[in-house]
Design a protein around this motif. Structure first.
Motif, PDB file in Angstrom:
ATOM      1  N   PRO A 237      36.934  52.233  57.674  1.00  0.00           N
ATOM      2  CA  PRO A 237      37.022  53.478  56.893  1.00  0.00           C
ATOM      3  C   PRO A 237      38.201  53.525  55.932  1.00  0.00           C
ATOM      4  CG  PRO A 237      36.588  53.952  59.192  1.00  0.00           C
ATOM      5  CD  PRO A 237      36.861  52.491  59.110  1.00  0.00           C
ATOM      6  N   TYR A 238      39.334  52.876  56.278  1.00  0.00           N
ATOM      7  CA  TYR A 238      40.465  53.006  55.355  1.00  0.00           C
ATOM      8  C   TYR A 238      40.247  52.231  54.066  1.00  0.00           C
ATOM      9  CZ  TYR A 238      42.000  48.898  58.043  1.00  0.00           C
ATOM     10  OH  TYR A 238      42.049  47.697  58.684  1.00  0.00           O
ATOM     11  N   GLU A 240      37.273  52.207  52.671  1.00  0.00           N
ATOM     12  CA  GLU A 240      36.479  53.198  51.927  1.00  0.00           C
ATOM     13  C   GLU A 240      37.411  54.232  51.291  1.00  0.00           C
ATOM     14  OE1 GLU A 240      32.549  54.980  53.370  1.00  0.00           O
ATOM     15  OE2 GLU A 240      33.918  56.678  53.496  1.00  0.00           O
ATOM     16  N   THR A 241      38.421  54.656  52.049  1.00  0.00           N
ATOM     17  CA  THR A 241      39.400  55.598  51.494  1.00  0.00           C
ATOM     18  C   THR A 241      40.017  55.039  50.223  1.00  0.00           C
ATOM     19  OG1 THR A 241      39.936  56.329  53.731  1.00  0.00           O
ATOM     20  CG2 THR A 241      41.487  56.909  52.010  1.00  0.00           C
ATOM     21  N   GLU A 243      38.788  52.820  48.256  1.00  0.00           N
ATOM     22  CA  GLU A 243      37.771  52.764  47.211  1.00  0.00           C
ATOM     23  C   GLU A 243      37.599  54.145  46.576  1.00  0.00           C
ATOM     24  OE1 GLU A 243      33.519  50.509  47.129  1.00  0.00           O
ATOM     25  OE2 GLU A 243      34.897  50.162  48.772  1.00  0.00           O
ATOM     26  N   LEU A 244      37.652  55.182  47.428  1.00  0.00           N
ATOM     27  CA  LEU A 244      37.483  56.548  46.918  1.00  0.00           C
ATOM     28  C   LEU A 244      38.731  57.060  46.205  1.00  0.00           C
ATOM     29  CD1 LEU A 244      35.429  58.124  49.828  1.00  0.00           C
ATOM     30  CD2 LEU A 244      34.639  57.434  47.574  1.00  0.00           C
ATOM     31  N   LYS A 245      39.811  56.255  46.237  1.00  0.00           N
ATOM     32  CA  LYS A 245      40.984  56.595  45.430  1.00  0.00           C
ATOM     33  C   LYS A 245      40.854  55.986  44.040  1.00  0.00           C
ATOM     34  CE  LYS A 245      44.622  56.870  48.945  1.00  0.00           C
ATOM     35  NZ  LYS A 245      45.706  56.083  49.563  1.00  0.00           N
ATOM     36  N   GLU A 255      46.139  44.876  48.982  1.00  0.00           N
ATOM     37  CA  GLU A 255      47.062  45.850  49.568  1.00  0.00           C
ATOM     38  C   GLU A 255      46.524  46.516  50.829  1.00  0.00           C
ATOM     39  OE1 GLU A 255      48.648  48.708  46.877  1.00  0.00           O
ATOM     40  OE2 GLU A 255      49.595  47.171  45.633  1.00  0.00           O
ATOM     41  N   HIS A 256      45.216  46.707  50.888  1.00  0.00           N
ATOM     42  CA  HIS A 256      44.693  47.457  52.035  1.00  0.00           C
ATOM     43  C   HIS A 256      44.006  46.578  53.074  1.00  0.00           C
ATOM     44  CE1 HIS A 256      45.656  51.578  50.899  1.00  0.00           C
ATOM     45  NE2 HIS A 256      45.543  51.151  49.656  1.00  0.00           N
ATOM     46  N   ALA A 257      43.334  45.509  52.631  1.00  0.00           N
ATOM     47  CA  ALA A 257      42.634  44.667  53.602  1.00  0.00           C
ATOM     48  C   ALA A 257      43.550  43.577  54.161  1.00  0.00           C
ATOM     49  CB  ALA A 257      41.388  44.063  52.977  1.00  0.00           C
ATOM     50  N   ASN A 260      46.000  43.912  57.187  1.00  0.00           N
ATOM     51  CA  ASN A 260      45.337  44.092  58.480  1.00  0.00           C
ATOM     52  C   ASN A 260      44.570  42.860  58.930  1.00  0.00           C
ATOM     53  OD1 ASN A 260      45.863  47.004  59.166  1.00  0.00           O
ATOM     54  ND2 ASN A 260      45.068  47.191  57.102  1.00  0.00           N
TER      55      ASN A 260
END
Lengths: 341, 551
Positions: A237-238, A240-241, A243-245, A255-257, A260
């Motif tokens: 989900p993060y 997706e977050t 992407e929705l930014k 930066e996001h994947a 983690n």
């Protein structure tokens, strides 16, 4: 759209390492525990190696004497080598020697096992290290390309080729490469034997084929695991977050994947490095390369136990250290452990 | 006045690939139109599969898993965002339209600090400098009632509570000063006492920033507090669209009427009786060194229903585990029909086990997916009564009849049933043992409201027919009103109030029960303001205040 879920949002599956941390263990103690555990594992491995080699059928004395093996001669040799002492006693003196850096002397040629191991280990690590230097960045890059183009042609081609590479045993890949590059193209040298006094450039030119073999063997697995680790994170989900930014695809991955995916990818890399070190045994034999693997295989054929046991212990130590490093990196990569509540 | 968001004849489809390789188009949203003005809130309400989230995400031109906008217009301030290219869409997302997800715990990246994630969109879209965005984030943390607004952003997601995360997510959406925010069930995963705080914070922030908002939920009482208009959706179609007052007070469609009246059922409580089916005395229980239950005592009269109500972590489910013998208590006794039960399950006789059965929250995970319904329901018949062959099949058919499902379900697998049907099968399995007590652990909280109501009615009918007793665990006061004879309120492992329903649910209250009862949203416009005003007048409960921060 799910309807009401009773679990509070703050309840998430808690990995065991986190649970241990909550029980009051600090990060330092957690890491120290892993190191201690690795050490204990090494002791256990040394017992298995010693016991296992002892249990091998046939013994050095009869192999060494061949046709001349009278019972008296065999008994003389056994006494000379100290084989008449009980096994536990021999194990302890072997272990004590290793603790002081003494791996004993080879039965067949009376050389120091330690000296031989260090020299040949250097050769093997050169081979494995060069292979790792090529394979790791290549695997990460190909893994990311596969994710970026998932289920499209680049991804499918990468998947197909890696599946083929995984399915072939390393000795077979080795012989294929020899057939193609040496016999047909006359481009690479065979055997890939290096000598003392060879320069680094010369050495590297000599080991092209074994390095290629090793790269092919580990690349596929590493690449597939990298792909699935990143894919797993990408479906969270993060992401997706993000992407929705309205962030760009590259920024989302970097930066996001990626932060983690560090822990699972490092684990895979460490496991493959361990596989590389062990896979070296077969490849060295195929390419007649004077590394620790070939040293060990030669020793097994003549039942030269100190050599087999010493090499076995070195392999076990490498395996354990690499896995321990992977464990520690994934502990350090977990923000819950770096920044406890 | 031009609308901020104007959706016209929206149709959304997804291509589903069948196992045989053929593809079929499923229509998720069909001919939906609505308008939202500046500073206004439109509530989208409906059960799961109604297309609420799909519509919400379409306002960001986003579709999960291959969902696509087939036709219609999504006009954001007059511009059709459904026709924009990827670059244009990215410029809209996060900058002009923002999204607040149901589970903030999953929607925040665990690897980065909250502050960095809150200001990210503002910086990447070039709306603010880092310093400006950081200042605005601190301001938003403040109006959303988060502790230490200036340093709150330094924390990682795992370092704050669920309620705080949900508010931080709202701050993240508001930070770039968007024209529209989509709230997708932002309070569903929270406890009621936490939900009310988050609701109030969201409402306050919307008023302060004058942004337009879509508020998605399945709870009509919640949406009544926050929206100006409401659209009721079912199977992707509009059922009813009107002002909040009209929908709540004068619903036109039958479906809306059913949703509105759903929480108004109450049951007359049975007369107190001394014939105790179950009695728990001075029970303390827990896992290793930690005690979850402290000195719990309860009485359940024969043939009646005892509702155990409390928030997550209050020890309700642990209580059920102790009664079934799965978790032997550290102190105290459980007696059944006047005789003490052995504390551990393995020491109980088969007959003792038969008399207490259980129904779980997730019927899905409580059934073997590889067994047919006939085997699932038939297993207790063989185990407890040694039934086989035709006799067994006949009895399974009878049980299916009792739960209002026919014999055509005998050879189906759980995966072929709906959520409500699965829960009915779970009830039939419990009934098969002819129990005297059924422990119901939140059996309706994963179901849509109308389906849940059907299950409750079924349970009441079965009680009237078989005189079975229920111990009913729930977090929902409306359910307590609908089914209970006696009530026990649990808070942090203790029973804070116990007795017949009418006494427990009437004043004078203890502090916690008061807070709990006042936090349950009522289907009444202006309820939220009234409760918040009342709260400021009364001093806060110390224990409850901590609960709000840490839950």
């Amino acid at each position: 759209m799910t309807s009401s879920i009773e679990e509070p949002a703050s309840v998430r599956p808690v990995p065991s390492a986190v649970r241990q941390a909550r029980r009051g263990n600090s990060l330092g103690r957690l890491v120290a525990r892993r190191i201690l555990l690795g050490f204990g594992l090494l002791i256990a491995a040394s017992m298995l190696i010693f016991g296992g080699v002892e249990a091998l059928p046939g013994d050095f004395a009869s192999t060494y004497l061949g046709q001349d093996a009278t019972p008296q001669a065999i008994a003389n040799i056994r006494e000379e080598l100290g084989l008449d002492r009980p096994m536990a006693e021999r194990y302890l003196s072997w272990l004590g020697g290793i603790a002081q850096g003494d791996f004993g002397t080879s039965w067949s040629n009376r050389n120091s096992v330690g000296d031989q191991i260090w020299k040949r280990l250097g050769n093997s690590l050169l081979l494995a290290g060069v292979a790792a230097l090529i394979a790791i960045p290549l695997a990460l890059a190909l893994g990311m390309v596969a994710v970026l183009y998932r289920n499209r042609i680049p991804d499918r081609v990468i998947s197909l080729l890696s599946l083929a590479a995984i399915s072939l045993p390393e000795f077979f890949i080795g012989y294929l490469l020899i057939q193609f590059f040496t016999v047909q193209l006359g481009f690479a040298s065979f055997p890939a034997t290096v000598y003392d006094g060879m320069g680094l450039g010369e050495r590297l030119a000599t080991i092209v084929l074994p390095v290629m073999t090793l790269v092919i063997v580990v690349l596929a697995h590493m690449m597939r695991m990298t792909r699935s680790a990143i894919m797993n994170v990408m479906s969270s989900p993060y992401v997706e977050t993000a992407e929705l930014k309205g962030l760009s695809a590259l920024r989302i991955i970097a930066e996001h994947a990626a932060p983690n995916a560090v822990a699972p990818v490092v684990t895979v890399i460490a496991l493959n490095l361990a596989a590389l070190v062990v896979g070296v045994v077969v490849v060295e034999v195929v390419f007649v390369y004077p590394g620790i693997g070939q040293y060990m295989v030669d020793a097994v054929t003549v039942r030269d136990m100190p050599v087999v046991q010493g090499c076995g212990l070195i392999f076990a130590a490498l395996y354990i250290v690499l896995n321990m490093v992977a464990d520690i990196v994934s502990i350090l990569a977990n923000p819950r452990l770096r920044h406890p509540r | 006045m031009p609308e901020m968001l104007s959706v016209k004849n929206l149709r959304i489809e997804v291509t589903a690939r069948q196992t045989d390789g053929s593809a079929t188009n499923l229509v998720l949203v069909d001919d939906v139109s609505f308008d939202v003005g500046k500073g206004r809130v439109l509530g989208l309400i409906g059960e799961s599969g109604a297309g609420k989230s799909t519509i919400g995400l379409s306002a960001l031109a986003y579709g999960r898993g291959g969902v696509r906008i087939e036709s219609g217009q999504i006009l954001l301030d007059g511009q059709d965002i459904a026709r924009l290219g990827l670059r244009g869409i990215r410029a809209v997302r996060g900058a002009r339209v923002a999204y607040v997800a149901q589970s903030a715990a999953a929607a925040f990246n665990p690897a980065h600090k909250l502050g960095r994630q809150v200001i990210e969109a503002s910086i990447r879209h070039g709306i603010m400098t880092r310093a400006e965005a950081t200042k605005r984030a601190a301001y938003l943390f403040g109006i959303l009632g988060l502790p230490d607004p200036d340093t709150f952003g330094e924390r990682f997601p795992h370092q704050v509570s669920g309620g705080q995360l949900q508010r931080a997510m709202t701050a993240m959406a508001l930070c770039a000063n968007p024209e529209l925010i989509v709230f997708d069930e932002p309070t569903t995963a929270l406890d009621v006492t936490t939900q009310i705080e988050v609701l109030a914070a969201i409402k306050h922030a919307i008023v302060e920033t004058q942004t337009a908002a879509l508020y998605i939920t399945h709870d009509l009482a919640v949406v009544a507090q926050i929206s100006d208009d409401i659209m009721v959706l079912r199977h992707g179609k509009t059922v009813e669209y009107g002002s909040t007052r009209q929908i709540i007070e004068a619903p036109r469609a039958d479906y809306t009427r059913a949703l509105v009246s759903i929480r108004q059922t109450t049951r007359q409580e049975a007369r107190p009786s001394d014939d105790a089916q179950l009695r728990v005395d001075g029970m303390t229980a827990g896992y290793s060194a930690m005690d979850v239950l402290h000195d719990v005592s309860l009485v359940l009269p024969r043939g009646q229903t005892l509702a155990v109500v409390g928030e997550s972590g209050s020890g309700k489910s642990t209580l059920a585990r102790v009664i079934t013998g799965l978790l032997p208590p550290k102190a105290g006794t459980v007696s059944f029909s006047g005789a003490a039960l052995p504390p551990a399950r393995k020491d109980r006789s088969r007959e003792q086990l038969r008399r207490i059965q259980m129904i779980y929250q997730m019927a899905d995970t409580a059934m073997n997916p590889r067994q047919k319904i006939r085997d699932i329901v038939g297993r207790p018949l063989t185990l407890y009564f040694g039934m086989r062959g035709t006799a067994k099949t006949e009895r399974v058919k009878e049980l299916l009849d009792q739960i209002e499902m026919g014999p055509q379900f005998l050879d189906r697998f759980p995966a072929e049933l709906s959520g409500g049907q699965k829960q009915r099968v779970a009830i039939a399995r419990a009934l098969a043992a002819k129990p005297e007590l059924i422990l119901c652990d939140e059996p309706t909280s994963a179901l849509d409201p109308l389906v849940a109501e059907g299950i409750l009615k079924l349970l009441l009918r079965l009680q009237a027919e078989t005189a079975v007793s229920y111990l009913f665990i729930t977090h929902d006061i409306a359910i307590v009103r609908a089914i209970a004879d006696r009530v026990a309120v649990m808070h942090r492992g203790k029973v804070v109030r116990e007795g017949v329903k009418s006494a427990v649910l009437s004043p004078p209250f203890d502090d916690y029960t008061d807070l709990l009862l006042r936090s349950v949203p009522e289907m009444e416009i202006g309820w939220l303001e009234r409760v918040l005003d009342g709260r400021r007048a009364v001093p806060q409960v110390p224990g409850a205040a901590i609960e709000l921060e840490r839950s």
